[in-house]
Motif scaffolding. Structure first.
Motif, PDB file in Angstrom:
ATOM      1  N   LEU A 179       0.853  -1.199   0.000  1.00 37.73           N
ATOM      2  CA  LEU A 179       0.000   0.000   0.000  1.00 37.73           C
ATOM      3  C   LEU A 179       0.885   1.244   0.000  1.00 37.73           C
ATOM      4  CD1 LEU A 179      -2.814  -1.047   2.534  1.00 37.73           C
ATOM      5  CD2 LEU A 179      -3.048  -0.718   0.055  1.00 37.73           C
ATOM      6  N   LYS A 180       1.956   1.212   0.804  1.00 39.32           N
ATOM      7  CA  LYS A 180       2.887   2.349   0.829  1.00 39.32           C
ATOM      8  C   LYS A 180       3.629   2.481  -0.501  1.00 39.32           C
ATOM      9  CE  LYS A 180       3.633   3.573   5.557  1.00 39.32           C
ATOM     10  NZ  LYS A 180       4.381   3.398   6.802  1.00 39.32           N
ATOM     11  N   GLY A 181       3.884   1.343  -1.144  1.00 42.78           N
ATOM     12  CA  GLY A 181       4.521   1.360  -2.461  1.00 42.78           C
ATOM     13  C   GLY A 181       3.646   2.070  -3.484  1.00 42.78           C
ATOM     14  N   ALA A 182       2.344   1.778  -3.444  1.00 37.83           N
ATOM     15  CA  ALA A 182       1.406   2.433  -4.375  1.00 37.83           C
ATOM     16  C   ALA A 182       1.372   3.936  -4.101  1.00 37.83           C
ATOM     17  CB  ALA A 182       0.008   1.822  -4.241  1.00 37.83           C
ATOM     18  N   ILE A 183       1.373   4.308  -2.817  1.00 39.25           N
ATOM     19  CA  ILE A 183       1.376   5.735  -2.457  1.00 39.25           C
ATOM     20  C   ILE A 183       2.665   6.391  -2.971  1.00 39.25           C
ATOM     21  CG2 ILE A 183       1.534   7.344  -0.486  1.00 39.25           C
ATOM     22  CD1 ILE A 183      -0.353   5.333   1.028  1.00 39.25           C
ATOM     23  N   ALA A 184       3.795   5.687  -2.810  1.00 42.45           N
ATOM     24  CA  ALA A 184       5.078   6.232  -3.301  1.00 42.45           C
ATOM     25  C   ALA A 184       5.031   6.449  -4.816  1.00 42.45           C
ATOM     26  CB  ALA A 184       6.215   5.288  -2.927  1.00 42.45           C
ATOM     27  N   VAL A 223       2.847  -6.168  -8.876  1.00 43.01           N
ATOM     28  CA  VAL A 223       3.820  -6.530  -7.841  1.00 43.01           C
ATOM     29  C   VAL A 223       4.671  -7.692  -8.353  1.00 43.01           C
ATOM     30  CG1 VAL A 223       4.006  -7.728  -5.606  1.00 43.01           C
ATOM     31  CG2 VAL A 223       2.571  -5.691  -5.815  1.00 43.01           C
ATOM     32  N   LEU A 224       5.979  -7.621  -8.156  1.00 43.06           N
ATOM     33  CA  LEU A 224       6.873  -8.746  -8.472  1.00 43.06           C
ATOM     34  C   LEU A 224       7.403  -9.331  -7.177  1.00 43.06           C
ATOM     35  CD1 LEU A 224       9.056  -7.491 -11.478  1.00 43.06           C
ATOM     36  CD2 LEU A 224       6.798  -8.531 -11.507  1.00 43.06           C
ATOM     37  N   GLU A 225       7.060 -10.588  -6.921  1.00 40.39           N
ATOM     38  CA  GLU A 225       7.361 -11.226  -5.634  1.00 40.39           C
ATOM     39  C   GLU A 225       7.780 -12.675  -5.810  1.00 40.39           C
ATOM     40  OE1 GLU A 225       7.716 -11.396  -2.484  1.00 40.39           O
ATOM     41  OE2 GLU A 225       7.263  -9.369  -1.838  1.00 40.39           O
ATOM     42  N   ASN A 226       8.651 -13.149  -4.925  1.00 40.43           N
ATOM     43  CA  ASN A 226       9.036 -14.566  -4.933  1.00 40.43           C
ATOM     44  C   ASN A 226       8.550 -15.327  -3.705  1.00 40.43           C
ATOM     45  OD1 ASN A 226      10.920 -13.073  -3.259  1.00 40.43           O
ATOM     46  ND2 ASN A 226      11.929 -15.053  -3.032  1.00 40.43           N
ATOM     47  N   ALA A 227       8.132 -14.605  -2.648  1.00 43.05           N
ATOM     48  CA  ALA A 227       7.844 -15.268  -1.376  1.00 43.05           C
ATOM     49  C   ALA A 227       6.345 -15.339  -1.114  1.00 43.05           C
ATOM     50  CB  ALA A 227       8.512 -14.504  -0.235  1.00 43.05           C
ATOM     51  N   PRO A 228       5.867 -16.452  -0.535  1.00 41.51           N
ATOM     52  CA  PRO A 228       4.429 -16.565  -0.242  1.00 41.51           C
ATOM     53  C   PRO A 228       3.887 -15.386   0.581  1.00 41.51           C
ATOM     54  CG  PRO A 228       5.476 -18.696   0.042  1.00 41.51           C
ATOM     55  CD  PRO A 228       6.577 -17.717  -0.223  1.00 41.51           C
ATOM     56  N   LEU A 229       4.624 -14.957   1.628  1.00 43.98           N
ATOM     57  CA  LEU A 229       4.126 -13.852   2.461  1.00 43.98           C
ATOM     58  C   LEU A 229       4.145 -12.535   1.689  1.00 43.98           C
ATOM     59  CD1 LEU A 229       5.760 -14.610   5.953  1.00 43.98           C
ATOM     60  CD2 LEU A 229       3.501 -15.261   5.098  1.00 43.98           C
ATOM     61  N   GLY A 230       5.098 -12.386   0.798  1.00 43.13           N
ATOM     62  CA  GLY A 230       5.158 -11.186  -0.031  1.00 43.13           C
ATOM     63  C   GLY A 230       4.020 -11.158  -1.039  1.00 43.13           C
ATOM     64  N   VAL A 231       3.717 -12.323  -1.621  1.00 41.32           N
ATOM     65  CA  VAL A 231       2.593 -12.433  -2.556  1.00 41.32           C
ATOM     66  C   VAL A 231       1.298 -12.067  -1.824  1.00 41.32           C
ATOM     67  CG1 VAL A 231       1.166 -14.111  -3.795  1.00 41.32           C
ATOM     68  CG2 VAL A 231       3.651 -14.093  -4.145  1.00 41.32           C
ATOM     69  N   GLN A 232       1.161 -12.590  -0.599  1.00 41.17           N
ATOM     70  CA  GLN A 232      -0.040 -12.302   0.192  1.00 41.17           C
ATOM     71  C   GLN A 232      -0.173 -10.797   0.455  1.00 41.17           C
ATOM     72  OE1 GLN A 232      -0.135 -14.910   3.650  1.00 41.17           O
ATOM     73  NE2 GLN A 232      -1.725 -13.645   4.566  1.00 41.17           N
ATOM     74  N   SER A 233       0.948 -10.149   0.737  1.00 42.24           N
ATOM     75  CA  SER A 233       0.950  -8.706   0.977  1.00 42.24           C
ATOM     76  C   SER A 233       0.495  -7.936  -0.269  1.00 42.24           C
ATOM     77  CB  SER A 233       2.359  -8.257   1.385  1.00 42.24           C
ATOM     78  OG  SER A 233       2.453  -6.856   1.451  1.00 42.24           O
ATOM     79  N   GLY A 234       1.033  -8.301  -1.428  1.00 38.33           N
ATOM     80  CA  GLY A 234       0.665  -7.628  -2.680  1.00 38.33           C
ATOM     81  C   GLY A 234      -0.797  -7.861  -3.033  1.00 38.33           C
ATOM     82  N   HIS A 235      -1.236  -9.106  -2.845  1.00 40.96           N
ATOM     83  CA  HIS A 235      -2.613  -9.484  -3.182  1.00 40.96           C
ATOM     84  C   HIS A 235      -3.611  -8.761  -2.284  1.00 40.96           C
ATOM     85  CE1 HIS A 235      -5.959 -11.952  -4.468  1.00 40.96           C
ATOM     86  NE2 HIS A 235      -6.173 -12.332  -3.213  1.00 40.96           N
TER      87      HIS A 235
END
Ligand code: MG
Length: 244
Positions: free
Chosen positions: A169-174, A184-196
């Protein structure tokens, strides 16, 4: 999952009629750098020095969490010890030293090519990472020459690490755009969950032991086996998005 199925599912999820992608929010470890092997080695070394049982692979499952939170969790469950913030910070400093002692990590093959395609399409590229490894963060501007905007979200900028949506969310604001205008480009399950959960179109990359199934289960819209495969597929994906 085909590109057009992924786009149709995302439109439904986001509750929008058309995708209008303006920015790419890009994870660091396991996407920009092939660094996860060294991270997990450093974690295992720190844990064994403190008498806490662990496996190398489990740290791939925690990837994206703020490092001090990983420490608090492992010490609580593995040693019945509640770490103070200061203790966690000090131990994270030791883990960082072990990581640096393993040498400079290589760039992930194919990622620069994929980012160049996104940049050519006029997308802003914003770094979104839970990492607080200053030595690695300092390399990005030189290694990924002029790809990234100055605005970035790191482990120093968020209260909640991934899988919380706050980092993306902060990335989108930035980037100055809505989350549904971000890839979002992600390799990790928790990172994917964050982007989703932030509401971004989330692309999973299987650059470590986590499978495509793990990433789809975490909410990935589409998964590619490597950044090189993504670079190859991107022109067709971006065209399909434009025609959505
Ligand atoms: Mg990562």
């Amino acid at each position: 999952m085909t590109e057009s199925n992924a786009i149709a599912a995302f439109l439904k999820y986001a509750g929008i009629k058309k995708m209008d992608i303006k920015a790419a929010l890009v994870d660091c470890d396991g996407v920009l750098y092939d660094s996860m092997k060294n991270h997990s080695r450093a974690w295992v070394k720190l844990m064994s020095k403190n008498g806490i049982k662990c496996t190398r692979d489990e740290f791939y499952a925690y990837e994206g969490m703020v490092g001090t939170e990983i420490l608090k969790m492992k010490f609580r469950t593995g040693a019945g010890k509640v770490l103070t913030d200061d203790e966690a910070r000090d131990l994270y400093g030791v883990k960082g030293r072990y990581f640096r002692e393993l040498g400079e990590v290589p760039m992930m093959p194919g990622t620069l090519e994929a980012l160049k395609v996104l940049k050519q399409e006029g997308l802003k590229c914003i770094l979104v990472t839970g990492s607080q490894q200053q030595s690695m963060l300092d390399r990005i501007a030189a290694d990924y020459d002029s790809i990234f905007d100055e605005a970035r979200v790191t482990g120093f900028d968020v209260r909640h690490g991934k899988p919380h949506p706050e980092p993306y969310l902060k990335g989108a604001i930035a980037a100055g755009v809505a989350p549904n205008q971000c890839i979002v480009l992600e390799n990790a399950p928790l990172g994917v969950q964050s982007g989703h959960t932030a509401g971004c179109f989330t692309i999973g990359l299987t650059t470590g032991p986590m499978s495509a199934k793990d990433l789809y289960k975490s909410g990935a819209d589409i998964v590619y086996e490597s950044p090189a495969a993504l670079a190859q597929a991107l022109p067709a994906l971006l065209q399909a998005i434009k025609e959505s």
